[in-house]
Every structure is written in C-alpha cells, then in structure tokens.
Scaffold this motif. Structure first.
Motif, PDB file in Angstrom:
ATOM      1  N   HIS B   9       1.089  -0.911  -0.006  1.00  0.00           N
ATOM      2  CA  HIS B   9      -0.211   0.302  -0.464  1.00  0.00           C
ATOM      3  C   HIS B   9       0.825   1.348  -0.260  1.00  0.00           C
ATOM      4  O   HIS B   9       0.345   2.264  -0.758  1.00  0.00           O
ATOM      5  CB  HIS B   9      -1.003   0.497   0.884  1.00  0.00           C
ATOM      6  N   ILE B  10       1.422   1.673   0.954  1.00  0.00           N
ATOM      7  CA  ILE B  10       2.646   1.987   0.921  1.00  0.00           C
ATOM      8  C   ILE B  10       4.507   2.181   0.549  1.00  0.00           C
ATOM      9  O   ILE B  10       4.432   1.314   1.484  1.00  0.00           O
ATOM     10  CB  ILE B  10       2.594   2.888   2.336  1.00  0.00           C
ATOM     11  N   ARG B  11       5.127   2.298   0.319  1.00  0.00           N
ATOM     12  CA  ARG B  11       6.290   2.487   0.005  1.00  0.00           C
ATOM     13  C   ARG B  11       7.275   3.696   0.069  1.00  0.00           C
ATOM     14  O   ARG B  11       7.149   4.689  -0.708  1.00  0.00           O
ATOM     15  CB  ARG B  11       6.677   1.194  -2.190  1.00  0.00           C
ATOM     16  N   LEU B  12       8.162   3.606   0.663  1.00  0.00           N
ATOM     17  CA  LEU B  12       8.959   4.482   1.460  1.00  0.00           C
ATOM     18  C   LEU B  12      10.162   4.022   0.784  1.00  0.00           C
ATOM     19  O   LEU B  12      10.861   3.190   1.191  1.00  0.00           O
ATOM     20  CB  LEU B  12       8.967   5.238   2.229  1.00  0.00           C
ATOM     21  N   GLU B  13      10.783   4.690  -0.215  1.00  0.00           N
ATOM     22  CA  GLU B  13      12.563   4.615  -0.603  1.00  0.00           C
ATOM     23  C   GLU B  13      13.435   5.759   0.141  1.00  0.00           C
ATOM     24  O   GLU B  13      13.007   7.061  -1.109  1.00  0.00           O
ATOM     25  CB  GLU B  13      12.296   3.840  -2.088  1.00  0.00           C
ATOM     26  N   GLY B  14      14.670   5.684   0.784  1.00  0.00           N
ATOM     27  CA  GLY B  14      15.195   7.096   0.887  1.00  0.00           C
ATOM     28  C   GLY B  14      14.586   8.336   0.842  1.00  0.00           C
ATOM     29  O   GLY B  14      15.091   9.559   0.419  1.00  0.00           O
ATOM     30  N   LEU B  15      12.993   7.655   1.577  1.00  0.00           N
ATOM     31  CA  LEU B  15      12.567   9.450   1.843  1.00  0.00           C
ATOM     32  C   LEU B  15      13.368  10.350   2.960  1.00  0.00           C
ATOM     33  O   LEU B  15      13.352   9.903   3.592  1.00  0.00           O
ATOM     34  CB  LEU B  15      10.864   9.082   2.573  1.00  0.00           C
ATOM     35  N   GLY B  16      13.289  11.437   2.101  1.00  0.00           N
ATOM     36  CA  GLY B  16      14.258  12.683   3.096  1.00  0.00           C
ATOM     37  C   GLY B  16      13.493  13.537   2.743  1.00  0.00           C
ATOM     38  O   GLY B  16      12.667  14.676   1.745  1.00  0.00           O
ATOM     39  N   LYS B  17      13.306  14.447   4.029  1.00  0.00           N
ATOM     40  CA  LYS B  17      12.155  16.331   3.846  1.00  0.00           C
ATOM     41  C   LYS B  17      13.282  16.694   4.883  1.00  0.00           C
ATOM     42  O   LYS B  17      13.786  17.372   5.994  1.00  0.00           O
ATOM     43  CB  LYS B  17      11.185  16.109   4.674  1.00  0.00           C
ATOM     44  N   SER B  18      13.458  18.188   4.200  1.00  0.00           N
ATOM     45  CA  SER B  18      14.161  19.554   4.924  1.00  0.00           C
ATOM     46  C   SER B  18      12.978  20.626   4.778  1.00  0.00           C
ATOM     47  O   SER B  18      12.416  20.675   3.283  1.00  0.00           O
ATOM     48  CB  SER B  18      15.748  20.179   4.130  1.00  0.00           C
ATOM     49  N   PHE B  19      12.924  20.838   5.971  1.00  0.00           N
ATOM     50  CA  PHE B  19      12.624  22.872   6.030  1.00  0.00           C
ATOM     51  C   PHE B  19      13.252  23.696   6.008  1.00  0.00           C
ATOM     52  O   PHE B  19      14.322  23.582   5.722  1.00  0.00           O
ATOM     53  CB  PHE B  19      12.231  22.791   7.052  1.00  0.00           C
ATOM     54  N   GLN B  20      13.462  24.343   4.808  1.00  0.00           N
ATOM     55  CA  GLN B  20      14.346  25.912   4.366  1.00  0.00           C
ATOM     56  C   GLN B  20      13.600  26.777   4.757  1.00  0.00           C
ATOM     57  O   GLN B  20      13.076  26.760   3.754  1.00  0.00           O
ATOM     58  CB  GLN B  20      15.534  25.394   2.773  1.00  0.00           C
ATOM     59  N   ASP B  21      13.972  27.591   5.716  1.00  0.00           N
ATOM     60  CA  ASP B  21      13.779  29.579   5.788  1.00  0.00           C
ATOM     61  C   ASP B  21      14.548  29.495   4.940  1.00  0.00           C
ATOM     62  O   ASP B  21      15.908  29.375   4.715  1.00  0.00           O
ATOM     63  CB  ASP B  21      13.154  29.675   6.290  1.00  0.00           C
ATOM     64  N   LYS B  22      14.431  31.211   5.500  1.00  0.00           N
ATOM     65  CA  LYS B  22      16.151  32.373   4.612  1.00  0.00           C
ATOM     66  C   LYS B  22      17.064  32.501   5.984  1.00  0.00           C
ATOM     67  O   LYS B  22      18.295  32.481   5.871  1.00  0.00           O
ATOM     68  CB  LYS B  22      15.618  34.164   5.078  1.00  0.00           C
ATOM     69  N   THR B  23      16.652  31.714   7.104  1.00  0.00           N
ATOM     70  CA  THR B  23      17.868  31.704   8.464  1.00  0.00           C
ATOM     71  C   THR B  23      18.200  30.040   8.832  1.00  0.00           C
ATOM     72  O   THR B  23      19.745  30.186   8.885  1.00  0.00           O
ATOM     73  CB  THR B  23      17.689  32.197   9.232  1.00  0.00           C
ATOM     74  N   ARG B  24      17.337  28.939   8.881  1.00  0.00           N
ATOM     75  CA  ARG B  24      17.894  28.178   9.035  1.00  0.00           C
ATOM     76  C   ARG B  24      17.399  27.173   8.022  1.00  0.00           C
ATOM     77  O   ARG B  24      16.577  26.888   7.486  1.00  0.00           O
ATOM     78  CB  ARG B  24      18.142  27.556   9.863  1.00  0.00           C
TER      79      ARG B  24
END
Ligand SMILES: Nc1ncnc2c1ncn2[C@@H]1O[C@H](COP(=O)(O)OP(=O)(O)OP(=O)(O)O)[C@@H](O)[C@H]1O
Ligand SMILES: [Mg+2]
Lengths: 265, 277
Positions: B9-24
């Motif tokens: 049903h779900i397949r995650l492969e090397g899944l990543g997530k970054s939050f990027q704003d001006k400072t950090r």
C-alpha cells in the motif's frame, strides 16, 4: 456606610445590570434637572431634560421631525449595505489570494488613513448636494472597516481547518462556503458593527453640509438659529438610533453565529 | 524494483524532508525505508522532534517530501476514500453539529449521498454519540470530541488511515476506551493504518508492527513484530509477559536515543559557550 460597602462588595448579577441600565441614565437626568433648578449649571447651555423632551414632542407634532429621523436612518442602512458587501468580498479575496492581496494591500494602506469625512468636498463636487453624496460617505467608511475586519478574519482561520479539508478531498467550493465563510463570520460581524457605528458619525457630519433633511441637517439649523433645546433633542435621538442599531446587530449576530459558547458572565 | 509495486500500500524509499527558510535549514527526517501491506496496522514511535508528524503529513499529502520515493497505491475498490486522518487536536469544525461534521467529509467522499444518513447514524451509535447528533463540538467533552473525530475518519471508508498521537490529550480511562474502540472499528474493514505515538504501550497494544525511529533527523532504527492474536483485549494484553518484554525492550531503545539527543544538545551548548568566551 457599612451597608453600602457590603452592597458593592458583591458582583452585580445579570438582573442588577439590567435595572442599572435603565436606572443610571435616569439618575443622571434627575441630577441634571436638579443642577439647573438650583442654578448650579447654566440652563441656557444645558437646558433641563424636561424641556428637551418637550422639544422632541413639539418637533414631532408640529414639524417633520420623523422625516429627518427616517432620512438619517435610511442613509445609514443603505450606505452601510453599499459599503459592506464590496468590503467583505474584497476582504475575502485579499485573505485567500496572494495576487489580490499584493495588488490591493498598498492601495488600502494608502487610502485607509484618510479621515473619511475629508472626502466629503470631493464627493460634493462629483455628486452635488443630494442623496448620493450622503450615501457614499457612509459607504466608504463602512467599506474599509468591513474590508479590514474580514481580511483579518480570513488570515486568522487556523491552518488545520484547511488541512483537514485537504486530506478528505473537500472541493474548493465547499472549502469556501462551508469553511471560509462560517470561520470568518464573527470578524465580518465585528466589521459590520464597527462600520454601522462609524456610519452614524459620518452621516450626521455629512448631513450638516450635504443634505436638506436629516438629523445632521437639523443640528446645523439649530446652531444657526441658536435653538439649543432643539440641538439637544437631536443629540438624544442620535443616541437612541445608535443604541437601536447596536441592539439589532447584536441580536442578528447571536442568531447567525450560534455555535459559540456565550461568554459566561 | 524487484517487487510488484502494487503488492504494497505504501512504499518509502530513501525518503527525506528538509525545511528551508531564510535563516535555517532543518532536516525533519532522513532516509526512511518502509513498506506497508494493505490492511496492515503500523505504529511509529520515536523521540520528540524526530519527524513523525512530518512523515505523516507527507503521507497525507499536506506536506511534500524533498528526497526519495513515496508511493501510496490506491486499490480499485468502489465507495472507498483514498485516505483519512485523525489529528492530535480533534480538528472538528466548531460551526458544524456532530452529524454536520460527518456529513461534511462524506460529501467529499465517493460514497453515494443516499447512504449518508444511515452511515452517520450507524457510526454515531457505535461510539455512543447518537444522542448528541445535533450538538456542537463546544458542548461535548474532550473525549467525546476525539471519539467523533475518530468516526469521522472511519465513516468515509478510507483505504489508508493516518493518526498522529490522537489520544495524547486524553486521561488514562478515555485513552484505554478509545484504543479498544479503534481496534473494534478497524476490524470491520481493516484499512491500512499508520499510527504515530509516544506511548510504547499503546503502540504494542494496537499494531501489527512497531517501527522505532532514531533521534532527529529521524530514520527507522528498528522494527519489532507485534503478532499478538486478535481480537485483543486492551487491558489483558498488558499482563502478557511477551508484551511486557517488547515494551521494555523498545523503551530501553528509545531511552538511549533520547539520552544521546540530550548529550548532543549539552555538547552543543557547551561548545557555543566556549566559542562565546
Ligand atoms: N513547518 C515547519 N517549518 C520548519 N520546521 C519544521 C516544520 N514542521 C516541523 N519542523 C521541524 O521538523 C522537525 C520534526 O518535526 P515533527 O513535528 O515532525 O516532529 P515529531 O516527531 O512529530 O515530534 P513530536 O513527537 O514532538 O510531535 C522538528 O525539528 C521541527 O522543528
Ligand atoms: Mg508530532
């Protein structure tokens, strides 16, 4: 003394508040009567209340006072409607769409600080002395207050409301009519109440110059003819209109926004 | 890709997530690999801030992952919704009545309108809210609101149900009741569930499989099978020694992660203090 202290020690109940609402103006009017009778204050500038009420009666019977009252009230209602609906629409538009916001925000920021009564001469040039000028003054004042409060209300809608809708695949149409509108309704009402109150101020001021009827017009007349009791009579009536307006809008609000807990006091 | 993709049903492969704003720049989670079968009940536990909520929001489609592969398949079953979600705070609409809140999501689902009333009544009865049909959320207790938000998710007949610490604000009694209720509702049609929680007891009570995440940026560190027979008794299960062992083991595991995270923060502050001097 100790009795009085005990009386003020407890919080007023709702019943106390209700009778004080009637009693406190009556007390002040009686004190006013007494102060004039004992020459504590000058009856020429502060005519005693009984004379003011007599004047209202006289104007109502022998002159067309009701026409002035109706003219002012009509202008408030029509002018408010003329400003309210466009204000709400643009407020929602600016709240939801970045493009609309980017385009209109500077225009609003520039025009909002102008005291609306300062536009009156311009309106007089455009529309002349007549109904349209009076309506437009009210409409412009109400427009900005509705716009700003509605916009603020849309911006304050919790993000989670939209996220839930997104997860469940709710259509854009339903998001607008079943989330945005009800979520913004309290702010829209705040705008309407503030706007109607401001409309009363504006219409009286505008009528002094731009109308041949209306309470503002009559106040100006009484000043020119130096009939001070009539001046007070008009002030009393304006105050009554203001209270009636606030009361009606309050009732309408509790009818429409029925999902909120009443403040528990 | 050796597998037939639709078998999961779900397949995650090397899944990543970054939050990027001006400072950090914040890395919410990193290199997640996961396969979830249709109808599987997966619980995810991990230290605070390791990216559990963010992962769930990606699966829900309200956040976009920045790296890797995320596949969520949709089975060709009629009259089912692709997904539903239960939030930490109930997320009900205050201007809609109890039944209005259900109607709102049903209207957006592929379920035919003529069935809505029956579905609403049936679900409200199951969670003991049928008497409160015309009440507004402010007139209900916290536990009742969370029960409502639970049936709101089930009434659209979702294929995938995402739950983010849905019982965290409830007292013990309410929490146990709702866990039992959730198992009962789930057993009807067995939708796939991904359930995030801090509570390891809760995870082993509910799941077929428990995924343990590392400290931030989180990645899956361990998976523990949890194949106690169903239907389960939420309280009886706690007496089971195998259950207790598993809970103890994962608690130990998480404690290490949390201590390591605390040490890192300490070192970081000490380093900053030194450079400041
Ligand atoms: N919208 C956002 N913008 C920037 N950073 C975010 C955002 N949402 C989450 N983060 C960051 O991503 C990281 C993971 O957050 P997340 O809420 O997913 O953690 P969590 O595992 O759910 O924590 P908890 O157990 O405390 O709920 C945190 O460092 C958080 O600060
Ligand atoms: Mg979280």
């Amino acid at each position: 003394m100790s009795n009085g202290e005990r009386f003020l020690d407890r919080e007023p109940s709702r019943r106390d508040e209700r009778w004080l609402f009637i009693a406190s103006p009556i007390i002040v009017l009686l004190l006013w009567e007494a102060a004039v009778a004992t020459h504590l204050i000058d009856g020429r500038f502060f005519p005693p209340p009984h004379k003011i009420f007599a004047k209202i009666w006289e104007l109502a019977v022998h002159e067309d006072l009701h026409e002035d009252v109706l003219a002012s009230m009509r202008r408030i209602v029509v002018g408010t409607a003329m400003g309210f609906f466009p204000g709400v629409l643009l407020g929602i538009g600016m709240g939801l769409s970045r493009w609309t916001r980017a385009f209109f925000a500077p225009l609003v920021a520039l025009s909002y600080p102008i005291p609306k009564i300062a536009i009156l001469p311009l309106l007089l040039i455009i529309f002349g002395i007549g109904e349209m000028t009076n309506l437009m003054v009210v409409a412009i004042g109400v427009f900005f207050l509705s716009l700003i409060n509605t916009f603020d209300g849309v911006r304050r809608i919790p993000k989670q409301y939209f996220e839930v809708a997104r997860v469940y695949g709710v259509s854009k149409r339903d998001v607008f009519f079943r989330i945005v509108l009800p979520a913004t309704a309290p702010s829209i009402f705040t705008g309407l109440k503030l706007g109607a109150g401001y409309g009363l101020i504006l219409i009286v001021a505008a009528e002094m110059i731009a109308a041949r009827h209306g309470l503002g017009h009559r106040i100006w007349n009484s000043w020119e003819t130096y009939i001070i009791t009539e001046l007070y009579a008009c002030l009393f009536l304006i105050s009554l209109i203001g209270i009636a307006l606030a009361f009606l809008l309050e009732k309408l609000e509790t009818r429409i926004i029925h999902w909120k807990q009443k403040d528990a006091d | 890709m050796t597998d037939n993709d639709n078998s999961y049903h779900i397949r995650l492969e090397g899944l990543g997530k970054s939050f990027q704003d001006k400072t950090r720049h914040v890395r919410a989670f990193d290199d997640l690999n996961l396969r979830v079968r249709h109808g599987e009940f997966v619980c995810v536990v991990g230290p605070s801030g390791c990216g559990k909520t963010t992962m769930l929001r990606c699966l829900a489609g309200i956040e976009t992952p920045t790296d890797g592969v995320m596949e969520v398949h949709r089975a060709p079953e009629p009259e089912t919704s692709p997904r539903a979600m239960v939030f930490q705070q109930h997320g009900l609409y205050p201007w809609m009545t109890v039944q209005g809140n259900l109607k709102f999501v049903l209207d957006a689902s592929p379920i035919p309108p003529e069935q809505h009333e029956e579905i609403i009544d049936r679900h409200l009865t199951r969670v003991g809210l049928s008497r409160f049909k015309n009440f507004y959320p402010y007139q209900l207790s916290g536990g009742m609101n969370q029960r409502l938000s639970l049936v709101r998710a089930f009434c659209v007949n979702p294929q995938l149900l995402l739950m983010d610490e849905p019982f965290v604000y409830l007292d013990y009694q309410n929490r146990v009741n709702l866990q039992a209720l959730l198992l009962e509702l789930w057993s009807d049609r067995e939708p796939t569930i991904v359930f995030v929680t801090h509570n390891i007891n809760e995870a082993f009570t509910l799941a077929d499989r428990v995924m343990v995440m590392t400290r931030s940026p989180g990645t899956f560190k361990r998976e523990v099978a949890c194949d106690f027979p169903r239907p389960r008794d939420v309280l009886e299960l706690r007496k089971n020694t195998e259950f207790q062992d598993k809970v103890f083991f994962v608690t130990q595991d998480l404690k290490e992660e949390i201590q390591a995270a605390a040490r890192l923060i300490e070192e970081e502050t000490a380093r900053k203090a030194r450079t400041a001097r």
